[in-house]
Design a protein around this motif. Structure first.
Motif, PDB file in Angstrom:
ATOM      1  N   UNK A 109       0.803  -1.222   0.000  1.00 42.97           N
ATOM      2  CA  UNK A 109       0.000   0.000   0.000  1.00 42.97           C
ATOM      3  C   UNK A 109       0.835   1.271   0.000  1.00 42.97           C
ATOM      4  N   UNK A 110       1.871   1.331   0.809  1.00 44.95           N
ATOM      5  CA  UNK A 110       2.679   2.560   0.871  1.00 44.95           C
ATOM      6  C   UNK A 110       3.251   2.924  -0.492  1.00 44.95           C
ATOM      7  N   UNK A 111       3.785   1.916  -1.195  1.00 45.23           N
ATOM      8  CA  UNK A 111       4.351   2.182  -2.515  1.00 45.23           C
ATOM      9  C   UNK A 111       3.259   2.502  -3.536  1.00 45.23           C
ATOM     10  N   UNK A 112       2.139   1.804  -3.440  1.00 43.52           N
ATOM     11  CA  UNK A 112       1.027   2.087  -4.350  1.00 43.52           C
ATOM     12  C   UNK A 112       0.523   3.518  -4.162  1.00 43.52           C
ATOM     13  N   UNK A 113       0.505   3.970  -2.921  1.00 41.63           N
ATOM     14  CA  UNK A 113       0.041   5.335  -2.633  1.00 41.63           C
ATOM     15  C   UNK A 113       0.976   6.366  -3.261  1.00 41.63           C
ATOM     16  N   UNK A 114       2.283   6.117  -3.190  1.00 42.21           N
ATOM     17  CA  UNK A 114       3.246   7.038  -3.808  1.00 42.21           C
ATOM     18  C   UNK A 114       3.052   7.087  -5.319  1.00 42.21           C
ATOM     19  N   UNK A 115       2.867   5.909  -5.920  1.00 39.50           N
ATOM     20  CA  UNK A 115       2.666   5.850  -7.364  1.00 39.50           C
ATOM     21  C   UNK A 115       1.365   6.548  -7.766  1.00 39.50           C
ATOM     22  N   UNK A 116       0.336   6.392  -6.951  1.00 43.09           N
ATOM     23  CA  UNK A 116      -0.940   7.064  -7.227  1.00 43.09           C
ATOM     24  C   UNK A 116      -0.773   8.584  -7.151  1.00 43.09           C
ATOM     25  N   UNK A 117      -0.051   9.050  -6.150  1.00 51.65           N
ATOM     26  CA  UNK A 117       0.169  10.485  -5.986  1.00 51.65           C
ATOM     27  C   UNK A 117       0.967  11.069  -7.143  1.00 51.65           C
ATOM     28  N   UNK A 118       1.808  10.251  -7.757  1.00 46.35           N
ATOM     29  CA  UNK A 118       2.606  10.707  -8.901  1.00 46.35           C
ATOM     30  C   UNK A 118       1.901  10.473 -10.233  1.00 46.35           C
TER      31      UNK A 118
END
Length: 451
Positions: free
Chosen positions: A399-408
């Motif tokens: 989730x943490x990495x997915x959230x970063x990718x979503x924000x970008x």
């Protein structure tokens, strides 16, 4: 145009995901009897279903390309062809015995190397004719091989065409004379032109180029010229690979000065330039460094949701079973991997003794199978759906990495799954990394950078 800052942010060591788990997480020794039982069952299932893939590693090259990270043996003595082919035939018979006398239902065949066209057309014809006589050829088959423009003769092309090959991938890498000199791959442009024209005259349906960005002495001007010269020949698909500088595993890469390598900023610029030129010329981005024209079967498979990925890279054939013949070759049963010995001495010794040449491998757990599917879905379809049973692991590790990718702006995701955006298609490896639980738990720097 992708921002330089975003490319720099995600330019981290990350696998190419031709397997999951990736090779650094495999066991150094494999239970050979368990492997034999596993691959036998899967081959029998494949024979009753969609068929199997076959990869044959032909390791010999006449000269050393210093950038190359493949398993190869440098020699100008073509007498080595006979001994190697005899070993391949014996290994092939070992796999056939697992089918209790039935022919193998063959759907995909690829010759890799090394330099497959190091072998004479006569030797290739004799070996492959015998091998194919042990097979039932699937009606939707794809046969392909890697060719060196300097030594892929009309005889090679015609011989392999007669055997059913319809796709050839030429290792072009770069047309610039300065770059060719420093990587020790002197390959006049005229040779590439002749190799392409000969293939098309004979009737090959897909002529592909491998190009590399990030090689020593490359710059924007030389890269632009290389791509423009390549586009004149209109390859049906292009693999535009990032040069993987891994001198700890490829000793030949120590033969040139690292100061000659493009710095991170320039390498990113080379990638941006290539992507822009290919797309302007009508090529569509498949993902993971691959571009194809709309008529190419790879692009058609992508649009129809049939794209697959294995140790041969992207493929149109969705087989779950892959036999690897030859030194260093990897076999894949769908739920297990096994790699052959990496040295000719060890490979020959095992085969001569009637033993499996496999040495390293991995048997997948239920968790591995689940997350392998997510990685394959992302790399081949650009989308994946979550299994409810996996949500806790995804919450902990992804989730943490997915959230970063979503924000970008690279993905959209929710509790149901992930959808890759247009921007995210240039960062497929980074997105797949979110589902690499082995990498999350143990970490590793044994991979090349994303760009």
């Amino acid at each position: 145009m992708i921002s330089q800052s975003l490319l720099s942010k995600y330019n981290v060591p990350v696998p190419r995901y031709t397997s999951y788990p990736t090779v650094p997480f495999w066991k150094e020794e494999i239970d050979v009897q368990q492997w034999e039982r596993t691959i036998a069952k899967k081959l029998q299932e494949a024979n009753a279903g969609d068929g199997s893939s076959l990869y044959i590693h032909l390791p010999f090259c006449e000269s050393l390309c210093t950038y190359c990270g493949c398993n190869k043996k440098i020699t100008t003595q073509h007498s080595v062809e006979h001994e190697y082919i005899e070993a391949l035939k014996k290994e092939w018979k070992m796999y056939l015995r697992l089918l209790n006398g039935e022919p193998l239902l063959l759907r995909e065949l690829h010759l890799g190397g090394g330099t497959p066209t190091f072998f004479s057309p006569e030797n290739l014809n004799a070996f492959l004719s015998e091998l194919l006589s042990d097979c039932t050829i699937h009606e939707d088959r794809e046969f392909s091989f890697e060719g060196h423009p300097n030594n892929t003769t009309i005889e090679h092309l015609q011989t392999l065409y007669n055997l059913g090959f319809r796709r050839v991938s030429y290792g072009v890498q770069d047309h610039d004379a300065t770059v060719q000199t420093i990587i020790n791959r002197i390959q006049p442009y005229e040779n590439v032109v002749a190799a392409v024209e000969n293939a098309r005259k004979i009737g090959y349906e897909s002529v592909n180029f491998d190009l590399i960005y990030g090689l020593p002495m490359q710059n924007l001007e030389s890269m632009k010229k290389t791509i423009e010269q390549s586009l004149v020949l209109k390859p049906d698909r292009v693999a535009f690979y990032s040069y993987a500088h891994v001198p700890w595993t490829s000793k030949a890469q120590r033969l040139f000065d690292e100061s000659h390598l493009p710095d991170a900023s320039l390498k990113i610029g080379l990638y941006q330039l290539g992507k822009e030129l290919f797309q302007k010329a009508g090529y569509e981005d498949i993902g993971m460094d691959h571009f194809a024209l709309p008529h190419d079967q790879l692009q058609i498979a992508r649009k129809e949701g049939r794209l697959h990925r294995n140790f041969m890279g992207y493929t149109t054939q969705q087989t779950s079973t892959l036999i690897g013949l030859g030194v260093s070759s990897i076999s894949d049963s769908g739920n297990a991997y096994a790699q052959n010995h990496k040295t000719l001495h060890d490979y020959y010794e095992s085969i001569e003794n009637g033993e499996w040449a496999v040495t390293k491998g991995y048997f997948l757990t239920e968790e591995d199978v689940a997350f392998k599917k997510y990685i394959l879905d992302i790399s081949c379809k650009g989308t994946t759906k979550f299994n409810l049973n996996d949500l806790e692991l995804i919450r902990v590790y992804s989730i943490n990495e997915l959230e970063k990718l979503k924000n970008d702006g690279m993905i959209n995701y929710d509790i149901n799954g992930v959808q890759v955006t247009t921007l995210g298609s240039s960062f497929i490896r980074n997105i797949c990394k979110c589902f690499d639980l082995h990498l999350s738990r143990k970490g590793s720097e044994k991979f090349s950078r994303a760009v």
